[in-house]
Design a protein around this motif. Structure first.
Motif, PDB file in Angstrom:
ATOM      1  N   THR A   1      34.772  30.083  47.692  1.00  0.00           N
ATOM      2  CA  THR A   1      34.596  28.628  47.715  1.00  0.00           C
ATOM      3  C   THR A   1      35.934  27.910  47.897  1.00  0.00           C
ATOM      4  OG1 THR A   1      32.745  28.840  46.193  1.00  0.00           O
ATOM      5  CG2 THR A   1      33.717  26.649  46.402  1.00  0.00           C
ATOM      6  N   ASN A   2      35.980  27.039  48.903  1.00  0.00           N
ATOM      7  CA  ASN A   2      37.129  26.146  49.038  1.00  0.00           C
ATOM      8  C   ASN A   2      36.896  25.004  48.052  1.00  0.00           C
ATOM      9  OD1 ASN A   2      38.914  24.134  49.690  1.00  0.00           O
ATOM     10  ND2 ASN A   2      38.434  24.098  51.879  1.00  0.00           N
ATOM     11  N   LEU A   3      37.745  24.908  47.049  1.00  0.00           N
ATOM     12  CA  LEU A   3      37.489  23.961  45.963  1.00  0.00           C
ATOM     13  C   LEU A   3      37.658  22.508  46.383  1.00  0.00           C
ATOM     14  CD1 LEU A   3      39.109  26.021  43.083  1.00  0.00           C
ATOM     15  CD2 LEU A   3      36.666  25.564  43.424  1.00  0.00           C
TER      16      LEU A   3
ATOM     17  N   ASN B   1      51.947  20.044  55.541  1.00  0.00           N
ATOM     18  CA  ASN B   1      51.470  21.171  54.731  1.00  0.00           C
ATOM     19  C   ASN B   1      50.017  20.915  54.338  1.00  0.00           C
ATOM     20  OD1 ASN B   1      54.213  22.632  52.764  1.00  0.00           O
ATOM     21  ND2 ASN B   1      54.067  22.132  54.938  1.00  0.00           N
ATOM     22  N   ASN B   2      49.104  21.615  54.996  1.00  0.00           N
ATOM     23  CA  ASN B   2      47.684  21.507  54.636  1.00  0.00           C
ATOM     24  C   ASN B   2      47.448  22.448  53.467  1.00  0.00           C
ATOM     25  OD1 ASN B   2      46.184  19.964  57.045  1.00  0.00           O
ATOM     26  ND2 ASN B   2      47.894  21.142  57.855  1.00  0.00           N
ATOM     27  N   TRP B   3      46.903  21.897  52.395  1.00  0.00           N
ATOM     28  CA  TRP B   3      46.855  22.672  51.153  1.00  0.00           C
ATOM     29  C   TRP B   3      45.470  22.580  50.504  1.00  0.00           C
ATOM     30  CZ3 TRP B   3      45.690  20.865  46.287  1.00  0.00           C
ATOM     31  CH2 TRP B   3      46.018  21.692  45.193  1.00  0.00           C
TER      32      TRP B   3
ATOM     33  N   TRP C   1      50.490  25.324  57.693  1.00  0.00           N
ATOM     34  CA  TRP C   1      51.579  24.402  58.073  1.00  0.00           C
ATOM     35  C   TRP C   1      51.485  24.073  59.555  1.00  0.00           C
ATOM     36  CZ3 TRP C   1      53.666  27.625  61.577  1.00  0.00           C
ATOM     37  CH2 TRP C   1      53.681  28.991  61.298  1.00  0.00           C
ATOM     38  N   GLU C   2      51.958  22.904  59.902  1.00  0.00           N
ATOM     39  CA  GLU C   2      52.027  22.527  61.319  1.00  0.00           C
ATOM     40  C   GLU C   2      53.496  22.306  61.637  1.00  0.00           C
ATOM     41  OE1 GLU C   2      49.276  19.178  62.000  1.00  0.00           O
ATOM     42  OE2 GLU C   2      48.445  19.714  60.058  1.00  0.00           O
ATOM     43  N   GLN C   3      54.040  23.177  62.442  1.00  0.00           N
ATOM     44  CA  GLN C   3      55.485  23.162  62.700  1.00  0.00           C
ATOM     45  C   GLN C   3      55.816  22.362  63.956  1.00  0.00           C
ATOM     46  OE1 GLN C   3      58.178  25.007  60.903  1.00  0.00           O
ATOM     47  NE2 GLN C   3      59.299  23.504  62.145  1.00  0.00           N
TER      48      GLN C   3
ATOM     49  N   ALA D   1      50.694  25.597  65.103  1.00  0.00           N
ATOM     50  CA  ALA D   1      50.085  25.709  63.773  1.00  0.00           C
ATOM     51  C   ALA D   1      49.236  26.970  63.712  1.00  0.00           C
ATOM     52  CB  ALA D   1      49.228  24.479  63.470  1.00  0.00           C
ATOM     53  N   PRO D   2      49.283  27.650  62.574  1.00  0.00           N
ATOM     54  CA  PRO D   2      48.477  28.854  62.393  1.00  0.00           C
ATOM     55  C   PRO D   2      47.157  28.527  61.713  1.00  0.00           C
ATOM     56  CG  PRO D   2      49.926  28.626  60.549  1.00  0.00           C
ATOM     57  CD  PRO D   2      50.103  27.377  61.386  1.00  0.00           C
ATOM     58  N   VAL D   3      46.315  29.527  61.615  1.00  0.00           N
ATOM     59  CA  VAL D   3      45.179  29.438  60.712  1.00  0.00           C
ATOM     60  C   VAL D   3      45.767  29.556  59.302  1.00  0.00           C
ATOM     61  CG1 VAL D   3      43.019  30.521  60.020  1.00  0.00           C
ATOM     62  CG2 VAL D   3      43.798  30.674  62.394  1.00  0.00           C
ATOM     63  N   PHE D   4      45.234  28.787  58.365  1.00  0.00           N
ATOM     64  CA  PHE D   4      45.817  28.809  57.026  1.00  0.00           C
ATOM     65  C   PHE D   4      45.706  30.185  56.389  1.00  0.00           C
ATOM     66  CE2 PHE D   4      41.368  27.866  56.200  1.00  0.00           C
ATOM     67  CZ  PHE D   4      41.081  28.594  55.071  1.00  0.00           C
ATOM     68  N   GLU D   5      46.603  30.435  55.441  1.00  0.00           N
ATOM     69  CA  GLU D   5      46.627  31.715  54.720  1.00  0.00           C
ATOM     70  C   GLU D   5      46.931  31.441  53.255  1.00  0.00           C
ATOM     71  OE1 GLU D   5      48.699  35.003  57.225  1.00  0.00           O
ATOM     72  OE2 GLU D   5      49.878  33.185  57.480  1.00  0.00           O
TER      73      GLU D   5
ATOM     74  N   SER E   1      46.004  29.555  46.225  1.00  0.00           N
ATOM     75  CA  SER E   1      46.322  28.309  46.905  1.00  0.00           C
ATOM     76  C   SER E   1      46.474  28.653  48.380  1.00  0.00           C
ATOM     77  CB  SER E   1      47.592  27.763  46.264  1.00  0.00           C
ATOM     78  OG  SER E   1      48.399  27.102  47.173  1.00  0.00           O
ATOM     79  N   THR E   2      45.907  27.797  49.248  1.00  0.00           N
ATOM     80  CA  THR E   2      45.965  28.075  50.685  1.00  0.00           C
ATOM     81  C   THR E   2      46.891  27.066  51.361  1.00  0.00           C
ATOM     82  OG1 THR E   2      43.962  26.755  50.968  1.00  0.00           O
ATOM     83  CG2 THR E   2      43.692  29.141  50.876  1.00  0.00           C
ATOM     84  N   LEU E   3      47.577  27.533  52.367  1.00  0.00           N
ATOM     85  CA  LEU E   3      48.512  26.661  53.091  1.00  0.00           C
ATOM     86  C   LEU E   3      48.395  26.892  54.594  1.00  0.00           C
ATOM     87  CD1 LEU E   3      51.092  24.898  53.569  1.00  0.00           C
ATOM     88  CD2 LEU E   3      52.442  26.927  53.018  1.00  0.00           C
TER      89      LEU E   3
ATOM     90  N   ASP F   1      38.022   9.161  60.367  1.00  0.00           N
ATOM     91  CA  ASP F   1      39.169   8.278  60.193  1.00  0.00           C
ATOM     92  C   ASP F   1      40.237   9.001  59.392  1.00  0.00           C
ATOM     93  OD1 ASP F   1      38.726   6.241  57.270  1.00  0.00           O
ATOM     94  OD2 ASP F   1      37.729   8.119  57.739  1.00  0.00           O
ATOM     95  N   ARG F   2      41.297   9.331  60.074  1.00  0.00           N
ATOM     96  CA  ARG F   2      42.357  10.091  59.443  1.00  0.00           C
ATOM     97  C   ARG F   2      43.591   9.241  59.464  1.00  0.00           C
ATOM     98  NH1 ARG F   2      43.442  15.911  61.113  1.00  0.00           N
ATOM     99  NH2 ARG F   2      41.463  16.973  60.798  1.00  0.00           N
ATOM    100  N   ASN F   3      43.884   8.688  58.340  1.00  0.00           N
ATOM    101  CA  ASN F   3      45.018   7.787  58.289  1.00  0.00           C
ATOM    102  C   ASN F   3      46.322   8.568  58.460  1.00  0.00           C
ATOM    103  OD1 ASN F   3      47.056   6.047  57.546  1.00  0.00           O
ATOM    104  ND2 ASN F   3      45.718   4.912  56.168  1.00  0.00           N
TER     105      ASN F   3
END
Ligand code: ADP
Ligand code: MG
Length: 729
Positions: free
Chosen positions: A353-355, A343-345, A214-216, A295-299, A210-212, A457-459
């Motif tokens: 592959t990013n599922l 939390n970008n997940w 975060w934007e703090q 925000a970091p690059v996800f890990e 699982s990748t995360l 379009d990003r709600n």
């Protein structure tokens, strides 16, 4: 301005940016130098041991004592080369911060000397006791021992000449006392379930992580002003303060040029982060004045959670060095935006592959849709638990406040995917699909990538939004440990994927072809979870009504929201995958309630003190001035002649009296309410009493103080005002 405020402002004028230049222009020259990552481990370990450790990490396996000894001695050598003198097990107790207890590397010898020593035993397990950390009653004093155990899947690092080893924290009886243990279990569950489902599409997948990302968000405030505000010092938020005439109305802070002192702070912070391997890539001004984001690059999620906990720590430290304080509270200032931690997940396979990324072929797109729809259903089925995982005394002020997602959990997927889901729902015939129908469907789905490319379009009003190749959970609070929401999301999706596999396999066993069985099952899931999908404005009044018609819950009150931890569906989910036992679950529920109660209790005490000992004496002083003034006026200008000369003052005197007595009355009532509350034995009832009968006073008392702020001479007002707190930097 009062002397305290003047002194604070004077100090502020002496501030200059503190510029720290990294040793090299190139981040790659020093990135990760303070971490014992896999690369370093490989250099320091005999190759056999390294292979074993790496394999154990990849396969959730066991590391034997001999290899652990090798790692320990490698870590010690590496850390000592970098000047480390101590080591600590670093863990995430349930008070929300991180904990550490340092031990020196040396051991005494018989002849009164010492030598440096660190063994596998000390690496693998410690007994820090730490009996004062919250356990929710799990640790009775007679068996109070708490153990920390090495988590080899997260990198060790050095801070302040201390080697920090990420660990889980469990009780003597093996119950989890931290955030990491359940997170790791949820990652394991997700890995198992997702791999099985991947096998429908690709036999080469043997691991899914699982990748995360975060934007703090956070606020900065100068330390001189901070210390002049006891509420900030003690509660991390302002308990009073009239709105500044101008704050964020003009949106002139958002993405604006970063103030010099702040920029110097950010660069310094980034330098520390890079050495610790935290890949911060983005920085910018946020919506509210003096609010920022990084925000970091996800890990990989476990690593990302550790990095976020570490970042919050480092941020506070670096802020002090720059004479700032970093406020991580969800709502430091009333009336302007609070802070969250999106939390970008997503899920990533060992084959790269990013599922949750739409594929380029019909087959990979079917895989994409599978993971997309299963995630939607997981959120649909466990929305209440997800909300419970992010509710807190601080986040309560933010959720539903027209600046952050509402307390209604819904999922946004964008116009194009909405259409795809709609088509999928309608098209699948109940009978056997003809080859034509199948091709048609696959071709349609095959169009997704192009469409999504320009899907901008990003709600922003949705709590759970699909953003092209990941979901973004936006209800997480800025001060929180991401592990709690990530644990729930991972296990809910794991459970859902397992259910999917069962459903599809059952259809296949009944003679249906694989693709068709997958389509059919997905279609059922869309129908089942449709009510959670919402594309409109989440802040609107209509949505609240619409959501209630759909049967979606809207709970912004913490004690109510937390109940979702104990519903049969939550208990089933969390116990089935051994994420938390019922005992652990109850313990956590109680800890969250206690924490909530204590936060309100502290705020109520601080507000009472500020009101009675700071504000009231000030307003009496000012009122006396006015009274003297009225008396004087009456003497020099007899009333008969100048009836109105003291009219304004008299009016102010009356207003002050009114607010003053209301404040004093309410402070008394609030104290009485606390007394009643503190006698309540039952933890839930006590928290509810605090929520319903103590918390409302915070707002009410504040309202009158804020009115007084507008009446009383600025020179006397003792606390820095909002305009000073948010605009000086
Ligand atoms: P925005 O503010 O536009 O949402 P940011 O660039 O501030 O975007 O943050 C986006 C975050 O999402 C970053 O941390 C990024 O690494 C992360 N992210 C991107 N792709 C994925 C993914 N597949 N899984 C998890 N996080 C991701
Ligand atoms: Mg974002």
């Amino acid at each position: 301005m009062s002397s305290i405020r003047v002194a604070a402002m004077q100090e502020l004028f002496t501030r200059r940016p503190i510029v720290v230049n990294p040793p090299s222009e190139k981040v790659s020259d020093y990135f990760g130098t303070d971490t014992f990552g896999l690369e370093t481990m490989k250099r320091y370990l005999p190759s056999g041991a390294f292979e074993n450790v790496k394999k154990a990490i990849d396969t959730w396996g066991h590391i034997d004592r001999k290899d652990a000894d090798a790692v320990a001695s490698a870590m010690k050598a590496w850390a000592m080369e970098r000047g480390a003198t101590h080591y600590t097990h670093w863990f995430h107790p349930l008070n929300g911060s991180t904990a550490e207890k340092h031990d020196a590397f040396f051991e005494p010898t018989k002849d009164g000397k010492v030598f440096e020593h660190f063994s596998g035993k000390e690496l693998i397990q410690q007994e820090p006791d730490a009996s004062s950390l919250p356990s929710g009653g799990i640790r009775n004093t007679f068996e109070a021992r708490g153990y920390t155990a090495w988590d080899p899947s997260s990198t060790a690092f050095i801070v302040d000449r201390t080697l920090c080893i990420p660990t889980v924290f469990v009780s003597y009886t093996g119950d989890a006392l931290d955030y990491k243990a359940p997170l790791l279990k949820s990652l394991f569950a997700l890995d198992q379930a997702a791999v099985e489902v991947c096998h429908y599409f690709n036999r080469n997948v043997n691991k899914v992580i699982s990748t995360l990302g975060w934007e703090q968000e956070y606020f900065l405030v100068d330390e001189a002003l901070y210390y002049a505000r006891p509420d900030l010092v003690l509660t991390d938020r302002t308990l009073m303060g009239h709105a500044s005439a101008k704050d964020q109305q003009l949106a002139d802070h958002y993405f604006g040029s970063i103030p010099e002192r702040v920029s110097a702070f950010m660069k310094d912070l980034e330098y520390d982060c890079y050495r610790l391997g935290i890949p911060i890539r983005t920085r910018h001004n946020e919506v509210a004045p003096n609010q920022y984001e990084c925000a970091p690059v996800f890990e990989e999620a476990n690593q990302a959670v550790d990095h976020n906990q570490l970042l919050m720590d480092v941020m506070k430290r670096v802020a002090r060095k720059h004479h700032f304080r970093a406020l991580l509270h969800e709502k430091p200032y009333k009336g302007i935006n609070g802070s969250g931690k999106h939390n970008n997940w997503s899920m990533l396979t060992n084959t790269g592959t990013n599922l949750l990324a739409p594929g380029t072929t019909p087959k990979t797109n079917l895989q994409f849709l599978t993971f997309l729809i299963n995630t939607i259903k997981a959120v649909h089925d466990h929305a209440d638990l997800l909300r419970a995982s992010v509710i807190s005394a601080g986040n309560e002020y933010r959720l539903g406040g027209n600046e952050a997602p509402p307390a209604i959990i819904s999922v946004f997927v964008g116009k194009h995917l909405t259409k795809v889901l709609h088509d999928l729902e309608r098209k699948i015939p109940t009978k056997r699909m003809t080859p034509n129908e199948k091709t048609e469907l696959k071709l349609d789905i095959g169009k997704i990538p192009e469409i999504l490319m320009d899907n901008t379009d990003r709600n922003r009003t949705s709590p759970f939004a699909f953003t092209g190749n990941r979901f973004e959970f936006r209800a997480v609070g800025s001060s929180m440990n991401c592990a709690a929401p990530m644990t729930v999301l991972n296990v809910a999706v794991a459970n859902q994927l397992a259910e999917f596999k069962t459903d599809v396999d059952a259809l296949i066993e009944n003679g249906m072809r694989k693709d068709e069985a997958i389509f059919r099952t997905l279609r059922d899931y869309i129908i089942h979870s449709k009510k959670i999908l919402f594309e409109g404005n989440g802040y609107s009044e209509e949505w609240k009504q619409e959501a209630s018609r759909r049967g979606l819950t809207n709970i912004s009150e913490a004690t109510e929201a937390l109940k979702a931890y104990l519903t049969p569906s939550s208990v089933d989910l969390l116990t089935k995958y051994h994420i938390l036992s019922e005992k652990e679950l109850h313990a956590r529920y109680e800890i969250r309630l206690e924490n909530y109660t204590k936060k309100i209790q502290i705020e109520a005490r601080v507000l009472g003190d500020l009101a009675v000992n700071h504000i009231i004496p000030t307003v009496i002083k000012y009122q006396n001035c006015l009274i003297d003034n009225v008396k004087g006026l009456r003497e020099v200008l007899p009333t008969s002649e100048f009836g109105d000369a003291a009219g304004y003052q008299l009016n102010s005197i009356k207003k002050i009296s009114k607010h003053k007595s209301l404040i004093l009355e309410m402070v008394d009532e609030m104290i009485n309410a606390r007394k009643v509350a503190n006698k309540i034995e039952d933890i839930r009832k006590r928290a509810e009493y605090y929520s319903q009968n103590v918390k409302p006073f915070l707002d009410e008392i504040r309202r009158h103080i804020d009115k007084l702020e507008l009446i009383v001479d600025d020179e006397l007002w003792p606390l820095p005002k909002y305009r000073e707190l948010i605009f000086t930097r």
